[in-house]
Every structure is written in C-alpha cells, then in structure tokens.
Design a protein around this motif. Structure first.
Motif, PDB file in Angstrom:
ATOM      1  N   GLY A   1     -10.548 -10.472  -1.108  1.00  0.00           N
ATOM      2  CA  GLY A   1     -11.004  -9.615  -2.189  1.00  0.00           C
ATOM      3  C   GLY A   1     -10.719  -8.140  -1.991  1.00  0.00           C
ATOM      4  O   GLY A   1     -10.786  -7.360  -2.954  1.00  0.00           O
ATOM      5  N   PHE A   2     -10.401  -7.720  -0.779  1.00  0.00           N
ATOM      6  CA  PHE A   2     -10.100  -6.315  -0.493  1.00  0.00           C
ATOM      7  C   PHE A   2      -8.609  -6.065  -0.708  1.00  0.00           C
ATOM      8  O   PHE A   2      -7.773  -6.871  -0.309  1.00  0.00           O
ATOM      9  CB  PHE A   2     -10.509  -5.956   0.933  1.00  0.00           C
ATOM     10  CG  PHE A   2     -11.993  -6.000   1.152  1.00  0.00           C
ATOM     11  CD1 PHE A   2     -12.773  -4.884   0.913  1.00  0.00           C
ATOM     12  CD2 PHE A   2     -12.614  -7.169   1.574  1.00  0.00           C
ATOM     13  CE1 PHE A   2     -14.147  -4.925   1.091  1.00  0.00           C
ATOM     14  CE2 PHE A   2     -13.987  -7.224   1.756  1.00  0.00           C
ATOM     15  CZ  PHE A   2     -14.758  -6.094   1.515  1.00  0.00           C
ATOM     16  N   VAL A   3      -8.297  -4.932  -1.320  1.00  0.00           N
ATOM     17  CA  VAL A   3      -6.928  -4.617  -1.716  1.00  0.00           C
ATOM     18  C   VAL A   3      -6.321  -3.617  -0.732  1.00  0.00           C
ATOM     19  O   VAL A   3      -6.956  -2.616  -0.370  1.00  0.00           O
ATOM     20  CB  VAL A   3      -6.899  -4.026  -3.137  1.00  0.00           C
ATOM     21  CG1 VAL A   3      -5.470  -3.696  -3.554  1.00  0.00           C
ATOM     22  CG2 VAL A   3      -7.536  -4.994  -4.129  1.00  0.00           C
ATOM     23  N   GLY A   4      -5.092  -3.879  -0.303  1.00  0.00           N
ATOM     24  CA  GLY A   4      -4.409  -2.967   0.601  1.00  0.00           C
ATOM     25  C   GLY A   4      -4.165  -1.609  -0.026  1.00  0.00           C
ATOM     26  O   GLY A   4      -4.089  -1.470  -1.253  1.00  0.00           O
ATOM     27  N   ILE A   5      -4.014  -0.585   0.817  1.00  0.00           N
ATOM     28  CA  ILE A   5      -3.845   0.785   0.323  1.00  0.00           C
ATOM     29  C   ILE A   5      -2.492   1.371   0.713  1.00  0.00           C
ATOM     30  O   ILE A   5      -2.295   2.593   0.697  1.00  0.00           O
ATOM     31  CB  ILE A   5      -4.990   1.696   0.814  1.00  0.00           C
ATOM     32  CG1 ILE A   5      -5.129   1.635   2.337  1.00  0.00           C
ATOM     33  CG2 ILE A   5      -6.291   1.322   0.121  1.00  0.00           C
ATOM     34  CD1 ILE A   5      -6.159   2.607   2.893  1.00  0.00           C
ATOM     35  N   GLY A   6      -1.553   0.527   1.078  1.00  0.00           N
ATOM     36  CA  GLY A   6      -0.193   0.973   1.325  1.00  0.00           C
ATOM     37  C   GLY A   6      -0.061   1.953   2.469  1.00  0.00           C
ATOM     38  O   GLY A   6      -0.631   1.770   3.550  1.00  0.00           O
ATOM     39  N   ALA A   7       0.681   3.038   2.222  1.00  0.00           N
ATOM     40  CA  ALA A   7       1.004   3.990   3.277  1.00  0.00           C
ATOM     41  C   ALA A   7      -0.217   4.720   3.825  1.00  0.00           C
ATOM     42  O   ALA A   7      -0.154   5.319   4.904  1.00  0.00           O
ATOM     43  CB  ALA A   7       2.037   4.995   2.777  1.00  0.00           C
ATOM     44  N   ALA A   8      -1.317   4.721   3.102  1.00  0.00           N
ATOM     45  CA  ALA A   8      -2.532   5.393   3.575  1.00  0.00           C
ATOM     46  C   ALA A   8      -3.245   4.587   4.654  1.00  0.00           C
ATOM     47  O   ALA A   8      -4.107   5.119   5.363  1.00  0.00           O
ATOM     48  CB  ALA A   8      -3.491   5.641   2.410  1.00  0.00           C
ATOM     49  N   CYS A   9      -2.887   3.321   4.805  1.00  0.00           N
ATOM     50  CA  CYS A   9      -3.555   2.463   5.769  1.00  0.00           C
ATOM     51  C   CYS A   9      -3.330   2.972   7.195  1.00  0.00           C
ATOM     52  O   CYS A   9      -2.200   3.283   7.579  1.00  0.00           O
ATOM     53  CB  CYS A   9      -3.023   1.033   5.666  1.00  0.00           C
ATOM     54  SG  CYS A   9      -3.858  -0.151   6.763  1.00  0.00           S
ATOM     55  N   GLY A  10      -4.408   3.064   7.930  1.00  0.00           N
ATOM     56  CA  GLY A  10      -4.313   3.404   9.343  1.00  0.00           C
ATOM     57  C   GLY A  10      -4.264   4.888   9.660  1.00  0.00           C
ATOM     58  O   GLY A  10      -4.241   5.263  10.839  1.00  0.00           O
ATOM     59  N   ILE A  11      -4.258   5.744   8.631  1.00  0.00           N
ATOM     60  CA  ILE A  11      -4.190   7.190   8.850  1.00  0.00           C
ATOM     61  C   ILE A  11      -5.591   7.773   8.651  1.00  0.00           C
ATOM     62  O   ILE A  11      -6.152   7.690   7.547  1.00  0.00           O
ATOM     63  CB  ILE A  11      -3.200   7.862   7.903  1.00  0.00           C
ATOM     64  CG1 ILE A  11      -1.808   7.276   8.101  1.00  0.00           C
ATOM     65  CG2 ILE A  11      -3.187   9.381   8.121  1.00  0.00           C
ATOM     66  CD1 ILE A  11      -0.768   7.820   7.150  1.00  0.00           C
TER      67      ILE A  11
END
Length: 327
Positions: free
Chosen positions: A312-322
């Motif tokens: 149910g959680f949506v990925g956040i692309g390039a913002a992930c992990g920063i």
C-alpha cells in the motif's frame, strides 16, 4: 563478525528465545511473523544487526523489507520490533532487543525516536512524521522511503458524513461541532501529530477536548475496532494500512470499516512521506547506507516493485534514501 555457530544457534532459538535466555515474558519480534507465529528464520539480534522500533504505521512494511533483506544479507540483519506485540496485538510490555538488553516496547513514531535518541543499543526508528525540529531531533537523519495517504475511517453503517473537510475535523476535534465520537491515536503516534497539524489543532486544544469528553485520545492507531459498530465514531487512518493487513491478509480494514477519502472526493485527505530515522553520525557509513541510503536495499525494493508499491505504500523515486535536511 558473526560466527557460523552463533548464527545457527540463534535461529534454533526461534520463538522460544526469551524463555531460553531466562528473560521472562519478553518477546523478540524478529523471531515472529506478523501473525505472531514462529518465524523459521527467526533470530535474536546481536551487535552486528540493525535494531529498530517505533511507528505502527510502517511496522508491517518494514517487517517485510527486513525479511527480504535478511535472506540475502545474513551478516548485518534488520531487526524491526513492532509497536504492538505480534502475538497479542496489544501495546506495552518489554522486548529483548539484544542478548541481555530489555526495554519497554516503544509504541509510535515519537516513542521510537526517543528510544533511538536515548539508547545506543537501538540503531533506527520507524516514523510516519518528519522531524519536529527540536534540538534532540536535529541530531537525527529522517530518511524518506515511501509515501502514504491519510484520511479518516468510519463504521460501514456510519451516520458520520464522508465529506468532512480539514475545517470540519478541526471543529469536531475542538468540541465546536458536537454529536461525534472523535477518536485519536495515543500520544506518541506520528499519525496523531501529522493529522493534528493538517487540521490545525494543537495538543493543548486536544487536552481541553479530552477533558470535555468529546475526544478519546487513547485508541491504538490503525485499529479499526476504534470505530467498528459505532455510527458516530471517526478516527484518522493510513491509506496504506487500510488496504493492507499483513497479520490477516484476507481481512484488511477495508472489509470492516470505510475510509472516507475512498468513497468521497470531498473528504479530508493528506499525503505524507514515511521515514526510517538514524543518527546523523551514521549517514554515509557503509553499514547504514547499504540498507537505508539511495542505493541501498530498501530503495531498490521500491524501484523494482510492481506499480512502485509495497503493502500500500508508494515509492518516491529519486527522493528515496536522501535525508530531508540534505534535499
């Protein structure tokens, strides 16, 4: 590094780890599946492992990520302890986070962050809110990995309108609009703090509303029983948690209650990032970046997920992990 003998031994301990070590009724969650049954790959964390506690909102998705990570990375394992006991579903009690290290189970983002700040045996916190900007949290890195939606739930046979706006909810949660059984998660909940911020209500106002009897702020977040069977009740609820219920996949909250934003476009709805929180000093180290960083395990799983979505959680692309303060 972990010895082969010790690794085999802790797996063999299984769900009986706490009893075998003479630690009473404490439960080591990495020995258990989300339904409370014994995990055949279970373990009691050691000094090589990354131990985390905190948010109820993201406990199950972090559990799933941890199991996948640990299957292919047996040297540095993720050990995520739920906000509530996986066997009973209840908050409270103690958890054994490493051999000989017992702590009270943190229930919610705030409790997990406080535990991370005060206990060096803990390596990360799960959080459904960003940093509050306090001096203590300035020493931490809030690392986003996915996005969630937030609305409110009501009983399937509810008399509560499905088109309540943020302004309506503010009136309800400050006793200006009577006739509702307004529910709110426990004080340490990140969902609680984010929800109140979104509707413009302070904790001081909630204290007044609780004293007046128009708000109950003691319910466990994301438990549909808080409103089930009460036609006047409402409570904030995660959109991801509404559609996904790992302890009982065939019976998600969507089968029990109604999420207002799912049936009415006029209903209050907000989006938020969710986070794993680590100490600022750990950012950039191989041990942490390989799990939480932009090129780490967690971001890779969201990038590869069907529809860029996990539980149910949506990925956040390039913002992930920063970390938030690095963007």
């Amino acid at each position: 590094m972990r010895s082969t003998l010790r690794s085999c031994a802790v797996v063999a301990l299984g769900a009986a780890a706490a009893l075998s070590l003479g630690l009473g009724s404490a439960t080591a969650d990495p020995n258990l599946l989300d339904n409370g049954s014994a995990d055949p790959a279970g373990f009691l964390p050691d000094s090589d492992d990354l131990v985390g506690t905190g948010s109820d909102t993201i406990q199950f998705v972090t559990d799933a990520l941890a199991r996948g990570h640990n299957a292919s990375n047996p040297t540095v394992r993720l050990a995520s302890f739920d906000a509530t006991n996986p066997t009973t579903g209840l908050p409270g009690g103690n958890i054994t986070i490493r051999p000989g290290v017992d702590i009270a189970r943190p229930n919610g983002s705030g409790a997990g962050i406080t535990t991370l700040t005060n206990n060096t045996s803990v390596d990360f916190a799960r959080s459904s809110r960003p940093s509050n900007g306090s001096n203590a949290e300035d020493l931490l890195a809030f690392i986003p990995f996915a996005q969630d939606g937030l609305s409110y739930i009501i009983d399937d046979a509810s008399l509560v309108p499905t088109n309540l706006t943020a302004a309506d909810l503010k009136d309800i949660y400050t006793c200006q609009l009577p006739g509702f059984d307004a529910k709110l998660p426990q004080a340490s909940s990140g969902t609680r703090s984010f929800f109140l911020q979104q509707i413009g209500v302070t904790e001081a106002q909630i204290a007044t509303a609780v004293a007046a009897g128009c708000v109950d702020d003691t319910v466990q977040e994301h438990n549909p029983n808080a409103v089930d069977g009460d036609p006047f009740a409402l409570a904030p609820f995660s959109a991801a948690r509404y559609e996904s219920n790992p302890p009982d996949p065939t019976n998600p909250p969507a089968n029990i209650v109604t999420l207002a934003s799912g049936v009415d476009s006029g209903a209050f709805k907000a989006t938020r990032n969710v986070y794993h929180v680590i100490r600022e000093s750990a950012v950039g180290t191989a041990k942490f970046d390989s799990v939480f960083g932009p090129d780490g395990y967690i971001c890779a799983q969201f990038a590869a997920a069907a529809g860029n979505k996990i539980e149910g959680f949506v990925g956040i692309g390039a913002a992930c992990g920063i970390p938030d303060d690095d963007r």
